[in-house]
Design an enzyme around this catalytic site. Sequence first.
Site, short mmCIF file in Angstrom:
data_model
loop_
_atom_site.label_atom_id
_atom_site.label_comp_id
_atom_site.label_asym_id
_atom_site.label_seq_id
_atom_site.Cartn_x
_atom_site.Cartn_y
_atom_site.Cartn_z
CG ASP A 74 0.72 -0.90 -0.32
OD1 ASP A 74 0.94 -2.05 -0.73
OD2 ASP A 74 0.12 -0.65 0.74
CB SER B 216 0.34 -6.46 0.56
OG SER B 216 -0.03 -6.80 1.84
CD GLU C 285 1.93 -4.01 3.04
OE1 GLU C 285 2.03 -5.10 3.62
OE2 GLU C 285 1.25 -3.83 2.02
#
Lengths: 176, 368
Positions: free
Chosen positions: B81, B280, B77
């Site tokens: 990002d 995400s 994650e």
Amino acid sequence: SYSPEPDQRRTLPPGWVSLGRADPEEELSLTFALRQQNVERLSELVQAVSDPSSPQYGKYLTLENVADLVRPSPLTLHTVQKWLLAAGAQKCHSVITQDFLTCWLSIRQAELLLPGAEFHHYVGGPTETHVVRSPHPYQLPQALAPHVDFVGGLHRFPPTSSLRQRPEPQVTGTVG
Amino acid sequence: LHLGVTPSVIRKRYNLTSQDVGSGTSNNSQACAQFLEQYFHDSDLAQFMRLFGGNFAHQASVARVVGQQGRGRAGIEASLDVQYLMSAGANISTWVYSSPGRHEGQEPFLQWLMLLSNESALPHVHTVSYGDDEDSLSSAYIQRVNTELMKAAARGLTLLFASGDSGAGCWSVSGRHQFRPTFPASSPYVTTVGGTSFQEPFLITNEIVDYISGGGFSNVFPRPSYQEEAVTKFLSSSPHLPPSSYFNASGRAYPDVAALSDGYWVVSNRVPIPWVSGTSASTPVFGGILSLINEHRILSGRPPLGFLNPRLYQQHGAGLFDVTRGCHESCLDEEVEGQGFCSGPGWDPVTGWGTPNFPALLKTLLNP
């Protein structure tokens, strides 16, 4: 007394397990969300600075402007600080807008301060995170009802990511 | 032809040329927030850019980490990002808020909100991939967090939240299924980003709905005035509307926009990982593109975009590719058979107004 968050889910998220009651002498930090002022006015200002047809468009507030607007009343600040000090809270720190207060207390003090709360250790999540939370709801003195929105650090568990690989990686031996 | 989504695929699909990068001369900046005990690694970013960042100018490292950057393993994650925010918003100073909860009693998301309230000069665009079921949170908490998001909007911060990865969601209330909105995606003071896939998975083509794209109607917040016209139009014209008992038609509807969310390449712990999917992924991509627009605005003496929704809806999603095909998932029952809402022309609660077409979006958002 009253319960500020009677509708908060307190069930254990999947993948978390309880490690039992926390030691009363352990320390934990709790965050008190103090009641803000002028929230309606803040909402009007957001509309004005974000609407291209408004003469105020793009004329954003500074953090100090926001603080002047929403800062809790002196009565709220005084009442909450007095209550926390009497409970033995230490090392409290605030933010520029003064609407959050984070304090350190022993588990014993926290359970006395927040009747109903009972702190347990939990472990879980993808990285085996350790947290202290209460599976039972907490209460606050009725006199604090106009001054405290909620207390953070009792019920909500850390989030987990829902990111995934698609298609799911196939594990050797399970392929048909 | 491509074998998954990389920065060059993103930049080609959204019409970003090699000149569409930050100038390096403005005080523009962007940020993503992490709430897990997982971290990004500079070495992963370097390898990612070596593999995929050869055809556009970019920054070599994160400019600032706010909070605690642990030494543990990198998380997908966090890696995703940082890598895609810095590829779409290329050559723009990037911050990472790392709030895994410094002590056992702390709530990471609350920590992040307090960090915002404690610093005067912040990046203009923030992307966040955190969300909870609306029904799992107390109303006191939701209302107060919403005010915190309002405080950020008043300061001209653009907050982008992932719309979630469960379509319309599903839960059972008194024995009957309902869709399940997520928060803060459902806050009226954030811009929520849904997800899409390529119509042809290995070609850069038009986009269709990614069936996981979170979307729907809040059970807490009423419909804000800025989206009245768009949502009314959708509700009156969609040919595939689920039964009204499944959702609160008068609630804040989301997402507001979308971007590709399927089949990304990410480098984590030095390993290139394929097929990473979720909103995400779409959220930092959209965030990076807004940062590029802020770059132009700042260089021409204009304020940053701030809270985008009132303008986005007034302009009827101008500058975005309208995604008109596909439906997202929901309850597996006889009544809706796993189907939530479906996309269509204009705004819809699956992909919002659509995905970015950079030159057109820049043109429509540059002035005033």
